[in-house]
Design a protein around this motif. Structure first.
Motif, mmCIF file in Angstrom:
data_model
loop_
_atom_site.group_PDB
_atom_site.id
_atom_site.type_symbol
_atom_site.label_atom_id
_atom_site.label_comp_id
_atom_site.label_asym_id
_atom_site.label_seq_id
_atom_site.Cartn_x
_atom_site.Cartn_y
_atom_site.Cartn_z
ATOM 1 N N LEU A 170 2.203 1.853 -3.461
ATOM 2 C CA LEU A 170 1.159 2.380 -4.320
ATOM 3 C C LEU A 170 0.935 3.866 -4.058
ATOM 4 N N MET A 171 0.937 4.256 -2.772
ATOM 5 C CA MET A 171 0.745 5.663 -2.430
ATOM 6 C C MET A 171 1.902 6.513 -2.932
ATOM 7 N N ASN A 227 2.950 15.259 -12.791
ATOM 8 C CA ASN A 227 1.914 15.952 -13.563
ATOM 9 C C ASN A 227 1.893 17.443 -13.236
ATOM 10 N N ARG A 245 0.826 -1.211 0.000
ATOM 11 C CA ARG A 245 0.000 0.000 0.000
ATOM 12 C C ARG A 245 0.854 1.252 0.000
ATOM 13 N N GLN A 247 3.484 10.387 -9.371
ATOM 14 C CA GLN A 247 2.799 10.684 -10.617
ATOM 15 C C GLN A 247 2.115 12.044 -10.552
ATOM 16 N N LYS A 248 1.445 12.326 -9.414
ATOM 17 C CA LYS A 248 0.801 13.628 -9.244
ATOM 18 C C LYS A 248 1.822 14.757 -9.261
ATOM 19 N N SER A 262 3.854 5.806 -5.458
ATOM 20 C CA SER A 262 3.754 5.851 -6.915
ATOM 21 C C SER A 262 2.719 6.887 -7.354
ATOM 22 N N GLU A 263 1.581 6.911 -6.671
ATOM 23 C CA GLU A 263 0.542 7.894 -7.005
ATOM 24 C C GLU A 263 1.021 9.316 -6.720
ATOM 25 N N TYR A 264 1.736 9.482 -5.587
ATOM 26 C CA TYR A 264 2.253 10.812 -5.242
ATOM 27 C C TYR A 264 3.283 11.280 -6.277
#
Length: 325
Positions: free
Chosen positions: A109-110, A120, A106, A116-117, A112-114
């Motif tokens: 995943l967090m 961006n 988890r 990516q954000k 990786s999402e951070y």
């Protein structure tokens, strides 16, 4: 070693106490019936059982200590840890490892999402900065073409220049984390870099009515010209912003570049915090336009370039920024 032994005794103390209690019950029962030979045999059996239990405990403690060291090595290891856990030896330990691996998954995943954000957002800031440069350049051309000597043309050019500099600041702030991939280190003539920065800010110097002096000096340094230029421009911008009368003086000595002004100065209580992100201090609160980002960016950039920056200032007497190259 002592810590592991204490932990082992604490974890297995109840089991050992249970065996001792059972041995005492058996011995007491044999004694109640008064069979002397049985009591004697029971004593021998208990001694043998105690000796065997001690040997088993020593063997178990050695494996326990080895296990603890394996887990300690995983704990002290940097980076991913869940994949390096040793094989489990019990069902509760399996459940604990499953919980750790689930939490690790988890967390990945967090992250990786951070990431990516963040990427961006950086891409958006970069795109926005490049896009806004187009209308800025168009406005500059229109102002130059329609320049009829009106009193407001110069002020409009100044404001347009400031907009451009704020866009540049946003771009450098967005690129700060990936700065290492954007560096081009080479031996540079610092006097030439400073001269270009001053020329770029000439529109603000002319409008400010301040005196300006730049002593000729010879200073070479291995640096990145683009990033160092941004730092010098930020220092010049601050000097112009907070200097009402007097002037700005630039000079170099040894391996230092000095930008000195006769502005309002910085209070002694604010000086230790001027390089913190978002810190505006008394001057920033009075100006109401300070973002607290400029000097923060300067420190971060110069640290990555292996340069130094320090500020000497006194309220009402001006500020001296010293960049060590």
């Amino acid at each position: 070693m002592k810590r592991m032994m204490k932990a082992y005794i604490r974890e297995h103390g109840k089991t050992a106490a249970g065996y001792i209690f059972l041995a005492a019950v058996l011995y007491a029962v044999a004694g109640l019936y008064g069979y002397g030979q049985s009591v004697k045999n029971m004593s021998y059996a208990l001694v043998l059982a105690a000796f065997s239990g001690l040997c088993i405990s020593i063997w178990d403690f050695v494996h326990y200590m080895k296990r603890c060291r394996e887990l300690l090595n995983v704990l002290q290891k940097e980076g991913e840890r869940a994949d390096d856990l040793p094989p489990f030896h019990s069902l509760p330990e399996k459940y604990y490892q499953d919980m750790i691996r689930g939490a690790d998954q988890r967390m990945r995943l967090m992250i990786s999402e951070y990431d990516q954000k963040k990427k961006n957002m950086t891409d958006y800031y970069t795109m926005w900065t490049h896009q806004i440069k187009t209308p800025i350049a168009a406005m500059r051309l229109l102002l130059q073409e329609e320049d009829n000597g009106g009193p407001n043309t110069g002020q409009a050019m100044e404001q347009l220049f400031k907009i451009e500099q704020y866009a540049e600041m946003a771009l450098h702030y967005a690129r700060l984390d990936s700065m290492s991939s954007d560096l081009l280190l080479k031996s540079c003539d610092i006097y030439r870099i400073v001269k270009q920065a001053v020329k770029k800010y000439s529109v603000l110097f002319i409008g400010s009515g301040l005196s300006f002096s730049m002593e000729e000096f010879s200073l070479q340094a291995v640096t990145d010209e683009k990033w160092l230029s941004f730092v010098i421009e930020q220092v010049l911008s601050n000097a112009l912003k907070y200097t009402v009368c007097g002037g700005i003086r630039i000079y170099g000595y040894a391996s230092f570049l000095v930008i000195e002004d006769t502005g309002i100065g910085i209070s002694e209580t604010d000086l230790p915090r001027i390089f913190e992100r978002g810190f505006t201090g008394y001057n920033g609160r009075m100006d109401k336009k300070s973002t607290g980002i400029g000097l923060y960016l300067c420190r971060q950039i110069l640290d990555r370039l292996s340069h130094t920056i320090r500020v000497e200032s006194c309220v009402g007497q001006g500020t001296k920024v010293i960049i060590g190259l």
